[in-house]
Design an enzyme around this catalytic site. Structure first.
Site, PDB file in Angstrom:
ATOM      1  N   PRO A   2       0.844  -1.215   0.000  1.00 38.82           N
ATOM      2  CA  PRO A   2       0.000   0.000   0.000  1.00 38.82           C
ATOM      3  C   PRO A   2       0.870   1.252   0.000  1.00 38.82           C
ATOM      4  O   PRO A   2       1.769   1.404   0.822  1.00 38.82           O
ATOM      5  CB  PRO A   2      -0.771  -0.100   1.318  1.00 38.82           C
ATOM      6  CG  PRO A   2      -0.654  -1.522   1.743  1.00 38.82           C
ATOM      7  CD  PRO A   2       0.639  -2.028   1.173  1.00 38.82           C
ATOM      8  N   GLU A   3       0.633   2.122  -0.957  1.00 36.39           N
ATOM      9  CA  GLU A   3       1.333   3.413  -1.002  1.00 36.39           C
ATOM     10  C   GLU A   3       0.439   4.454  -0.330  1.00 36.39           C
ATOM     11  O   GLU A   3      -0.691   4.166   0.056  1.00 36.39           O
ATOM     12  CB  GLU A   3       1.609   3.800  -2.464  1.00 36.39           C
ATOM     13  CG  GLU A   3       2.565   2.852  -3.179  1.00 36.39           C
ATOM     14  CD  GLU A   3       4.029   3.154  -2.879  1.00 36.39           C
ATOM     15  OE1 GLU A   3       4.314   4.141  -2.186  1.00 36.39           O
ATOM     16  OE2 GLU A   3       4.885   2.385  -3.338  1.00 36.39           O
ATOM     17  N   HIS A 109      -4.821 -15.433   8.897  1.00 35.06           N
ATOM     18  CA  HIS A 109      -4.163 -14.132   8.802  1.00 35.06           C
ATOM     19  C   HIS A 109      -4.951 -13.014   9.474  1.00 35.06           C
ATOM     20  O   HIS A 109      -4.617 -11.854   9.346  1.00 35.06           O
ATOM     21  CB  HIS A 109      -3.917 -13.789   7.324  1.00 35.06           C
ATOM     22  CG  HIS A 109      -3.164 -14.870   6.598  1.00 35.06           C
ATOM     23  ND1 HIS A 109      -1.921 -15.306   7.003  1.00 35.06           N
ATOM     24  CD2 HIS A 109      -3.496 -15.616   5.522  1.00 35.06           C
ATOM     25  CE1 HIS A 109      -1.513 -16.280   6.188  1.00 35.06           C
ATOM     26  NE2 HIS A 109      -2.452 -16.483   5.290  1.00 35.06           N
ATOM     27  N   ARG A 128       1.587 -11.324   5.475  1.00 33.16           N
ATOM     28  CA  ARG A 128       3.056 -11.284   5.598  1.00 33.16           C
ATOM     29  C   ARG A 128       3.520 -10.634   6.899  1.00 33.16           C
ATOM     30  O   ARG A 128       4.711 -10.668   7.209  1.00 33.16           O
ATOM     31  CB  ARG A 128       3.655 -10.575   4.368  1.00 33.16           C
ATOM     32  CG  ARG A 128       3.365 -11.382   3.099  1.00 33.16           C
ATOM     33  CD  ARG A 128       4.072 -10.808   1.906  1.00 33.16           C
ATOM     34  NE  ARG A 128       5.527 -10.885   2.023  1.00 33.16           N
ATOM     35  CZ  ARG A 128       6.386 -10.433   1.115  1.00 33.16           C
ATOM     36  NH1 ARG A 128       5.918  -9.878   0.025  1.00 33.16           N
ATOM     37  NH2 ARG A 128       7.680 -10.537   1.294  1.00 33.16           N
ATOM     38  N   LYS A 171      22.827  18.793  -2.157  1.00 35.97           N
ATOM     39  CA  LYS A 171      22.526  17.368  -2.071  1.00 35.97           C
ATOM     40  C   LYS A 171      22.952  16.697  -3.376  1.00 35.97           C
ATOM     41  O   LYS A 171      22.332  16.908  -4.419  1.00 35.97           O
ATOM     42  CB  LYS A 171      21.030  17.150  -1.806  1.00 35.97           C
ATOM     43  CG  LYS A 171      20.719  15.757  -1.270  1.00 35.97           C
ATOM     44  CD  LYS A 171      19.298  15.684  -0.729  1.00 35.97           C
ATOM     45  CE  LYS A 171      18.978  14.333  -0.120  1.00 35.97           C
ATOM     46  NZ  LYS A 171      19.691  14.033   1.111  1.00 35.97           N
TER      47      LYS A 171
END
Ligand SMILES: [Zn+2]
Length: 297
Positions: A2-3, A109, A128, A171
């Site tokens: 999931p983003e 799960h 997971r 940077k």
């Protein structure tokens, strides 16, 4: 995984269900997810009423009326399923999910089951187990070890051209790596960085500092910031990008992935107007970067 847009989608799905509800019971089916649950996890939540939900980076924050906040991260495969009370008919909005792995909340799960005062059960499943849950005082939330060092929210006013220019000054890291630095921007992932750089016409390989001049900065930084916000908002509107195991809190798959222009498009013709290039894949810091070397400079 999931983003940020998926996490925001889950937060928005849970919000109308949880808000104002009292937590009656919290059942944990194992001692840990990615980290152990706090010893008094259930005791800190039970009896409290949910006040507000928020998102910080990819963490969902649930503020309770007892001065505590629940912190949740979905990891790689975490998801919430909302189960109706047995025979219940209360109208609790459109976020029920009545089929799937957690249908009876007794799957291998299904690790956490939270029962609310309206009888609804909120089931957290995570095959997971890279997700996590913790509880901390709401007043101390921003000092929490997982939250204290993260950068500005990409959708907030804190992300703007001047901020990026200041962070990128001197940077020498590649632009893509600098954008993925979570201490600069919180919760921005690989997919959205690739897409935003493609739209902005900026090479992921150029050094971040090359966009910053002595007393000013390249105006393309402002363009990039606008694209980052646009792309995230488009993905949220579409319900998240839905990679593999992920579905939203309402069980509906998102549809954003069909609209990627660069990410995972290796070998495809670049869709930038007037560009005859092709999307290439290179590996930067162990992760795939997708870009067009013709129009991204
Ligand atoms: Zn191109």
């Amino acid at each position: 995984m999931p983003e940020l847009p998926e996490v925001e989608t889950v937060k928005r799905g849970l919000e109308p269900v949880l808000k104002g509800q009292k937590i009656i019971r919290v059942e944990t089916r194992r001692a840990n997810l990615r980290f152990p649950f706090p010893a008094d996890f259930a005791a800190m939540l039970e009896g409290a009423t949910v006040q507000t939900l928020a998102r910080r980076a990819k963490y969902i924050l649930v503020d309770l009326d007892n001065g505590q906040s629940l912190i949740v991260h979905l990891g790689m495969t975490g998801r919430f399923t909302l189960l109706k009370p047995e025979g219940g008919a209360a109208n609790l909005g459109e976020f029920y999910f009545e089929t799937g792995a957690a249908e009876n909340a007794d799957g291998p799960h299904d690790h956490v089951v939270i029962t609310l005062s309206n009888g609804l059960r909120v089931v957290y499943s995570d095959p997971r187990r890279f997700g996590m849950m913790d509880v901390t005082a709401t007043a101390e939330l921003h000092h929490h070890r997982l939250l204290k060092d993260i950068g500005v929210e990409p959708l907030g006013n804190g992300l703007n051209g001047a901020y990026i220019a200041e962070k990128f000054r001197d940077k020498s890291a590649p632009l893509k790596a600098a954008l993925l630095d979570q201490t600069i921007i919180a919760g921005l992932g690989n997919i959205y960085v690739c897409e935003a750089l493609h739209r902005a016409g900026l090479s992921p390989l150029r050094k971040a500092e090359t966009l910053v001049k002595a007393k000013s900065y390249d105006p393309r930084i402002d363009v990039l910031v606008r694209h980052i916000k646009d792309i995230l908002n488009e993905a949220i509107d579409a319900g998240g990008s839905t990679l593999q195991d992920f579905v939203g809190a309402d069980g509906e798959k998102g549809s954003y992935q069909q609209r990627f222009s660069a990410y995972d498009q290796e070998g495809q013709a670049c869709d930038t107007a007037g560009c005859a290039g092709q999307i290439k894949r290179v590996v930067q810091s162990g992760r795939s970067t997708f870009y067009c070397s013709v129009c991204q400079k």
